[in-house]
Design a protein around this motif. Structure first.
Motif, PDB file in Angstrom:
ATOM      1  N   SER A 185       0.835  -1.194   0.000  1.00 12.26           N
ATOM      2  CA  SER A 185       0.000   0.000   0.000  1.00 12.26           C
ATOM      3  C   SER A 185       0.871   1.247   0.000  1.00 12.26           C
ATOM      4  O   SER A 185       2.011   1.238   0.481  1.00 12.26           O
ATOM      5  N   TYR A 186       0.307   2.321  -0.557  1.00 14.96           N
ATOM      6  CA  TYR A 186       1.021   3.598  -0.610  1.00 14.96           C
ATOM      7  C   TYR A 186       0.010   4.724  -0.488  1.00 14.96           C
ATOM      8  O   TYR A 186      -1.043   4.703  -1.137  1.00 14.96           O
ATOM      9  N   ILE A 187       0.302   5.690   0.370  1.00 10.92           N
ATOM     10  CA  ILE A 187      -0.548   6.863   0.537  1.00 10.92           C
ATOM     11  C   ILE A 187       0.310   8.105   0.418  1.00 10.92           C
ATOM     12  O   ILE A 187       1.428   8.155   0.946  1.00 10.92           O
ATOM     13  N   HIS A 188      -0.202   9.087  -0.310  1.00 10.72           N
ATOM     14  CA  HIS A 188       0.527  10.341  -0.516  1.00 10.72           C
ATOM     15  C   HIS A 188      -0.401  11.499  -0.177  1.00 10.72           C
ATOM     16  O   HIS A 188      -1.506  11.604  -0.726  1.00 10.72           O
ATOM     17  N   TYR A 189       0.054  12.355   0.740  1.00  4.40           N
ATOM     18  CA  TYR A 189      -0.752  13.496   1.156  1.00  4.40           C
ATOM     19  C   TYR A 189      -0.499  14.679   0.226  1.00  4.40           C
ATOM     20  O   TYR A 189       0.632  14.950  -0.177  1.00  4.40           O
ATOM     21  N   LEU A 190      -1.589  15.387  -0.088  1.00  2.09           N
ATOM     22  CA  LEU A 190      -1.525  16.466  -1.066  1.00  2.09           C
ATOM     23  C   LEU A 190      -1.500  17.846  -0.432  1.00  2.09           C
ATOM     24  O   LEU A 190      -1.367  18.848  -1.143  1.00  2.09           O
ATOM     25  N   ASP A 191      -1.637  17.923   0.879  1.00  6.87           N
ATOM     26  CA  ASP A 191      -1.578  19.209   1.564  1.00  6.87           C
ATOM     27  C   ASP A 191      -0.911  19.042   2.918  1.00  6.87           C
ATOM     28  O   ASP A 191      -0.749  17.927   3.423  1.00  6.87           O
ATOM     29  N   GLU A 192      -0.526  20.139   3.530  1.00  8.50           N
ATOM     30  CA  GLU A 192       0.194  20.094   4.798  1.00  8.50           C
ATOM     31  C   GLU A 192      -0.677  19.590   5.938  1.00  8.50           C
ATOM     32  O   GLU A 192      -0.174  18.980   6.883  1.00  8.50           O
ATOM     33  N   LEU A 193      -1.979  19.840   5.876  1.00  8.98           N
ATOM     34  CA  LEU A 193      -2.879  19.389   6.934  1.00  8.98           C
ATOM     35  C   LEU A 193      -3.278  17.924   6.791  1.00  8.98           C
ATOM     36  O   LEU A 193      -3.972  17.383   7.644  1.00  8.98           O
ATOM     37  N   LYS A 194      -2.871  17.276   5.686  1.00 14.00           N
ATOM     38  CA  LYS A 194      -3.140  15.869   5.416  1.00 14.00           C
ATOM     39  C   LYS A 194      -4.633  15.553   5.358  1.00 14.00           C
ATOM     40  O   LYS A 194      -5.083  14.482   5.754  1.00 14.00           O
ATOM     41  N   LYS A 195      -5.408  16.518   4.821  1.00 14.16           N
ATOM     42  CA  LYS A 195      -6.835  16.285   4.622  1.00 14.16           C
ATOM     43  C   LYS A 195      -7.139  15.785   3.217  1.00 14.16           C
ATOM     44  O   LYS A 195      -8.204  15.220   2.978  1.00 14.16           O
ATOM     45  N   SER A 196      -6.217  16.024   2.282  1.00 13.65           N
ATOM     46  CA  SER A 196      -6.370  15.536   0.909  1.00 13.65           C
ATOM     47  C   SER A 196      -5.246  14.549   0.637  1.00 13.65           C
ATOM     48  O   SER A 196      -4.082  14.818   0.952  1.00 13.65           O
ATOM     49  N   ALA A 197      -5.594  13.387   0.055  1.00 13.33           N
ATOM     50  CA  ALA A 197      -4.591  12.357  -0.156  1.00 13.33           C
ATOM     51  C   ALA A 197      -5.012  11.422  -1.273  1.00 13.33           C
ATOM     52  O   ALA A 197      -6.196  11.321  -1.619  1.00 13.33           O
ATOM     53  N   ALA A 198      -4.023  10.728  -1.839  1.00  6.22           N
ATOM     54  CA  ALA A 198      -4.258   9.671  -2.825  1.00  6.22           C
ATOM     55  C   ALA A 198      -3.672   8.383  -2.276  1.00  6.22           C
ATOM     56  O   ALA A 198      -2.624   8.388  -1.614  1.00  6.22           O
ATOM     57  N   VAL A 199      -4.340   7.250  -2.549  1.00  7.00           N
ATOM     58  CA  VAL A 199      -3.907   5.983  -1.972  1.00  7.00           C
ATOM     59  C   VAL A 199      -4.084   4.859  -2.980  1.00  7.00           C
ATOM     60  O   VAL A 199      -5.000   4.891  -3.817  1.00  7.00           O
ATOM     61  N   GLY A 200      -3.205   3.883  -2.906  1.00  2.55           N
ATOM     62  CA  GLY A 200      -3.308   2.680  -3.720  1.00  2.55           C
ATOM     63  C   GLY A 200      -2.947   1.464  -2.897  1.00  2.55           C
ATOM     64  O   GLY A 200      -2.060   1.525  -2.037  1.00  2.55           O
ATOM     65  N   GLU A 201      -3.639   0.362  -3.136  1.00  7.49           N
ATOM     66  CA  GLU A 201      -3.376  -0.878  -2.379  1.00  7.49           C
ATOM     67  C   GLU A 201      -3.566  -2.076  -3.294  1.00  7.49           C
ATOM     68  O   GLU A 201      -4.558  -2.156  -4.020  1.00  7.49           O
ATOM     69  N   ILE A 202      -2.623  -2.997  -3.278  1.00  4.66           N
ATOM     70  CA  ILE A 202      -2.745  -4.222  -4.065  1.00  4.66           C
ATOM     71  C   ILE A 202      -2.512  -5.413  -3.149  1.00  4.66           C
ATOM     72  O   ILE A 202      -1.603  -5.419  -2.321  1.00  4.66           O
ATOM     73  N   THR A 203      -3.382  -6.408  -3.277  1.00  4.15           N
ATOM     74  CA  THR A 203      -3.308  -7.613  -2.456  1.00  4.15           C
ATOM     75  C   THR A 203      -3.317  -8.840  -3.359  1.00  4.15           C
ATOM     76  O   THR A 203      -4.130  -8.928  -4.288  1.00  4.15           O
ATOM     77  N   ARG A 204      -2.413  -9.763  -3.090  1.00  5.71           N
ATOM     78  CA  ARG A 204      -2.382 -11.019  -3.838  1.00  5.71           C
ATOM     79  C   ARG A 204      -2.465 -12.187  -2.878  1.00  5.71           C
ATOM     80  O   ARG A 204      -1.709 -12.262  -1.907  1.00  5.71           O
ATOM     81  N   LYS A 205      -3.392 -13.107  -3.156  1.00  2.11           N
ATOM     82  CA  LYS A 205      -3.550 -14.327  -2.367  1.00  2.11           C
ATOM     83  C   LYS A 205      -2.998 -15.479  -3.203  1.00  2.11           C
ATOM     84  O   LYS A 205      -3.555 -15.820  -4.254  1.00  2.11           O
ATOM     85  N   PHE A 206      -1.894 -16.060  -2.757  1.00  8.03           N
ATOM     86  CA  PHE A 206      -1.174 -17.053  -3.551  1.00  8.03           C
ATOM     87  C   PHE A 206      -1.967 -18.344  -3.744  1.00  8.03           C
ATOM     88  O   PHE A 206      -1.909 -18.956  -4.809  1.00  8.03           O
ATOM     89  N   SER A 207      -2.714 -18.770  -2.741  1.00  9.09           N
ATOM     90  CA  SER A 207      -3.412 -20.054  -2.834  1.00  9.09           C
ATOM     91  C   SER A 207      -4.508 -20.040  -3.891  1.00  9.09           C
ATOM     92  O   SER A 207      -4.846 -21.088  -4.459  1.00  9.09           O
ATOM     93  N   THR A 208      -5.067 -18.868  -4.174  1.00  8.31           N
ATOM     94  CA  THR A 208      -6.153 -18.773  -5.157  1.00  8.31           C
ATOM     95  C   THR A 208      -5.753 -17.964  -6.397  1.00  8.31           C
ATOM     96  O   THR A 208      -6.569 -17.812  -7.312  1.00  8.31           O
TER      97      THR A 208
END
Length: 276
Positions: A185-208
């Motif tokens: 996962s990765y989150i990036h804040y777009l302002d100093e107050l951290k009220k605006s942000a962009a986020v991405g998350e990837i999950t892989r389950k090996f068994s399936t």
């Protein structure tokens, strides 16, 4: 408390909270009050489908001691007692529940400038044991956790992870489910107050061989209004509108629907939290 690498449970938490918090599928109403003696009282009601429930929670803090008690409409009682600095740079937490008293837990947290340790034991005849360790700095940390079942004598879980934190971003990789799942996962804040942000998350389950990729973000329209959205590769789209009323009261509107199955009824949620 020492400003060290933090707890292992905090790995990836900022990204997870942005993708999950406030995305509601029920109707919730909360009222909070504060007495002159320092007691905070919160009454909540939740309606989901045709079922309604509620609870009353009280919190009291005195010096380095905090007490939280909650009673719900199913006659369940839970109490959490937190004591800081029994040992320097430590926190001790005891949780008890009734009538399911066997689900109680005693937890000890220790913080160091370059490490943190958490040990927890269940309060029953065959208590499970949980241990987590984090090494590093507030910027870069490695960590692992394990759970041991005393009844079977086997490890119930083991997880390892790495996190990198900067003033405007945070990235984490966690290998969990006994090595069957990896999440980045990765989150990036777009302002100093951290009220605006962009986020991405990837999950892989090996068994399936299943992959789940989610992107999302939040944007502060003004000092009182905030919007959030998320979309994953399965076509699930969610949106949240949150507005601050008088004082610190909040109204939250949430919706979620499947873009690949528009014939399905979207899920809606609303929450109103009144605070003085």
């Amino acid at each position: 408390m020492s400003k060290g690498p933090g707890l292992f449970s905090d790995f990836g938490k900022k990204a997870k909270d942005l993708l999950t918090r406030d995305y509601l599928s029920d109707h919730k109403f909360c009222v909070s009050t504060y007495s002159e003696s320092g007691v905070a009282l919160t009454t909540s009601t939740v309606k989901k489908g045709g079922y309604s429930s509620g609870d009353v929670a009280a919190q009291y803090k005195y010096n380095n001691i905090s007490t939280d008690v909650k009673v719900d409409t199913e006659s369940n009682i839970s109490a959490t007692f937190t004591v800081a600095e029994i040992v320097p740079s430590s926190k001790t937490i005891a949780t008890v529940k009734f009538p399911n008293y066997e689900s109680g837990k005693l937890e000890f947290q220790y913080f160091h400038p370059h490490a943190s340790l958490t040990a927890a034991v269940g309060l029953n005849k065959s208590p499970p044991l949980d241990l987590s360790v984090t090494l590093g700095t507030p910027t870069f940390a490695l960590g692992a956790e394990a759970g041991y079942e005393t009844t079977s004598g086997k490890l119930a879980k083991y997880t390892a992870g790495i996190t990198v934190t900067k003033p405007d971003s945070c990235a984490s990789i966690i290998l969990g489910d006994k090595g069957d799942t990896i999440k980045a996962s990765y989150i990036h804040y777009l302002d100093e107050l951290k009220k605006s942000a962009a986020v991405g998350e990837i999950t892989r389950k090996f068994s399936t061989n299943e992959n789940t990729f989610t992107v999302g973000g939040s944007y502060s329209i003004d000092g009182l209004t905030n919007v959030k959205m998320k979309l994953n590769n399965h076509g699930i789209l969610g949106a949240v509108l949150q507005h601050e009323l008088i004082g610190k009261s909040l109204v939250t509107l949430s919706s979620e629907f499947e873009t690949k199955a528009l014939d399905k009824t979207p899920r809606f949620g609303v929450a109103l939290a009144l605070k003085p």
